[in-house]
Motif scaffolding. Structure first.
Motif, PDB file in Angstrom:
ATOM      1  N   LEU A 184       0.833  -1.213   0.000  1.00 23.16           N
ATOM      2  CA  LEU A 184       0.000   0.000   0.000  1.00 23.16           C
ATOM      3  C   LEU A 184       0.865   1.260   0.000  1.00 23.16           C
ATOM      4  CD1 LEU A 184      -2.750  -1.182   2.484  1.00 23.16           C
ATOM      5  CD2 LEU A 184      -3.124  -0.520   0.099  1.00 23.16           C
ATOM      6  N   GLY A 185       1.985   1.208   0.716  1.00 24.90           N
ATOM      7  CA  GLY A 185       2.916   2.347   0.701  1.00 24.90           C
ATOM      8  C   GLY A 185       3.519   2.555  -0.682  1.00 24.90           C
ATOM      9  N   VAL A 186       3.856   1.468  -1.344  1.00 24.34           N
ATOM     10  CA  VAL A 186       4.383   1.573  -2.724  1.00 24.34           C
ATOM     11  C   VAL A 186       3.302   2.145  -3.638  1.00 24.34           C
ATOM     12  CG1 VAL A 186       5.167   0.209  -4.711  1.00 24.34           C
ATOM     13  CG2 VAL A 186       6.125  -0.236  -2.445  1.00 24.34           C
ATOM     14  N   ALA A 187       2.049   1.711  -3.445  1.00 27.70           N
ATOM     15  CA  ALA A 187       0.951   2.270  -4.249  1.00 27.70           C
ATOM     16  C   ALA A 187       0.826   3.774  -4.030  1.00 27.70           C
ATOM     17  CB  ALA A 187      -0.361   1.572  -3.903  1.00 27.70           C
ATOM     18  N   ALA A 188       1.032   4.218  -2.800  1.00 28.73           N
ATOM     19  CA  ALA A 188       0.972   5.653  -2.510  1.00 28.73           C
ATOM     20  C   ALA A 188       2.121   6.388  -3.194  1.00 28.73           C
ATOM     21  CB  ALA A 188       1.015   5.891  -1.006  1.00 28.73           C
ATOM     22  N   VAL A 189       3.308   5.804  -3.153  1.00 29.25           N
ATOM     23  CA  VAL A 189       4.461   6.437  -3.807  1.00 29.25           C
ATOM     24  C   VAL A 189       4.214   6.560  -5.310  1.00 29.25           C
ATOM     25  CG1 VAL A 189       6.886   6.072  -4.444  1.00 29.25           C
ATOM     26  CG2 VAL A 189       6.165   5.741  -2.086  1.00 29.25           C
ATOM     27  N   MET A 190       3.560   5.543  -5.875  1.00 31.97           N
ATOM     28  CA  MET A 190       3.302   5.537  -7.323  1.00 31.97           C
ATOM     29  C   MET A 190       2.029   6.296  -7.692  1.00 31.97           C
ATOM     30  SD  MET A 190       4.443   1.608  -8.092  1.00 31.97           S
ATOM     31  CE  MET A 190       4.105   1.736  -9.845  1.00 31.97           C
ATOM     32  N   HIS A 191       1.385   6.924  -6.687  1.00 32.38           N
ATOM     33  CA  HIS A 191       0.152   7.695  -6.887  1.00 32.38           C
ATOM     34  C   HIS A 191      -0.966   6.841  -7.473  1.00 32.38           C
ATOM     35  CE1 HIS A 191       1.919  11.693  -6.007  1.00 32.38           C
ATOM     36  NE2 HIS A 191       3.016  11.027  -6.260  1.00 32.38           N
ATOM     37  N   LEU A 192      -1.096   5.620  -6.975  1.00 32.88           N
ATOM     38  CA  LEU A 192      -2.163   4.721  -7.424  1.00 32.88           C
ATOM     39  C   LEU A 192      -3.317   4.758  -6.457  1.00 32.88           C
ATOM     40  CD1 LEU A 192      -0.011   1.679  -8.507  1.00 32.88           C
ATOM     41  CD2 LEU A 192      -0.958   3.434  -9.951  1.00 32.88           C
TER      42      LEU A 192
END
Length: 192
Positions: A184-192
């Motif tokens: 979920l943190g990676v999704a936030a970084v990728m603006h998903l």
């Protein structure tokens, strides 16, 4: 407690001394402890990002409100010019022929002024819409960061329970929830 040659160990003191002299030979506890420290650090970073995106969303929403107010002011100004234009149109019907050209010029001037005011009001409304979209995007990111932080907090709680109960399935669950949180943190970084 010690005093005058008399020394008493509590169970906690005994465990600390034992760990200090003999080292921690329990890989399960060591692995859980290190994982918990890493999860807490990553969770703190995610929490910071969640707070930052929430603050940005608020600032952007405030900018949108300011632009909407400016647009509203322009529309009020537009209405005032329309009222003056209407009075000039009425005056044409009421004044003698030789004075009508003056009111026709005023009508033309009001039409031009209204066109300029309308263009400015439309531009301000578009800018307000852009600020609203940016605010919505930041709030979406805030929710992603909050979800990631929550997952890591749950993982840390599972780690504590796994450490106390020594249940392997809880350790596996801890790692699973941690992976979901990091995802979920990676999704936030990728603006998903």
């Amino acid at each position: 407690m010690s005093g005058h040659g008399f020394h008493v160990h509590g169970p906690h003191d005994h465990e600390l001394e034992h760990a200090a002299h003999h080292g921690d030979k329990d890989p399960f506890a060591s692995r859980i402890a290190v994982t918990t420290a890493v999860l807490a650090t990553v969770g703190a970073l995610f929490g910071y990002m969640g707070g930052a995106t929430q603050a940005n969303a608020g600032l952007y929403k405030n900018n949108a409100a300011i632009k909407k107010t400016e647009a509203s002011n322009q529309w009020n100004y537009y209405q005032a010019k329309s009222g003056k234009q209407n009075l000039s149109e009425l005056a044409i019907a009421l004044v003698p022929q030789e004075q009508r050209d003056r009111y026709r010029q005023e009508i033309d001037r009001y039409k031009q002024e209204k066109a300029d005011i309308k263009a400015k009001a439309d531009a301000l409304e578009a800018e307000a819409h852009q600020w609203d979209e940016r605010s919505d995007a930041e709030m979406h990111l805030h929710h992603r960061w909050a979800q990631a932080t929550t997952a890591l907090q749950i993982s840390i709680a599972l780690a504590a329970i796994a450490l106390l109960t020594r249940r392997k399935w809880l350790e596996v669950g801890m790692y699973g929830v941690a992976v979901a949180g990091v995802g979920l943190g990676v999704a936030a970084v990728m603006h998903l």
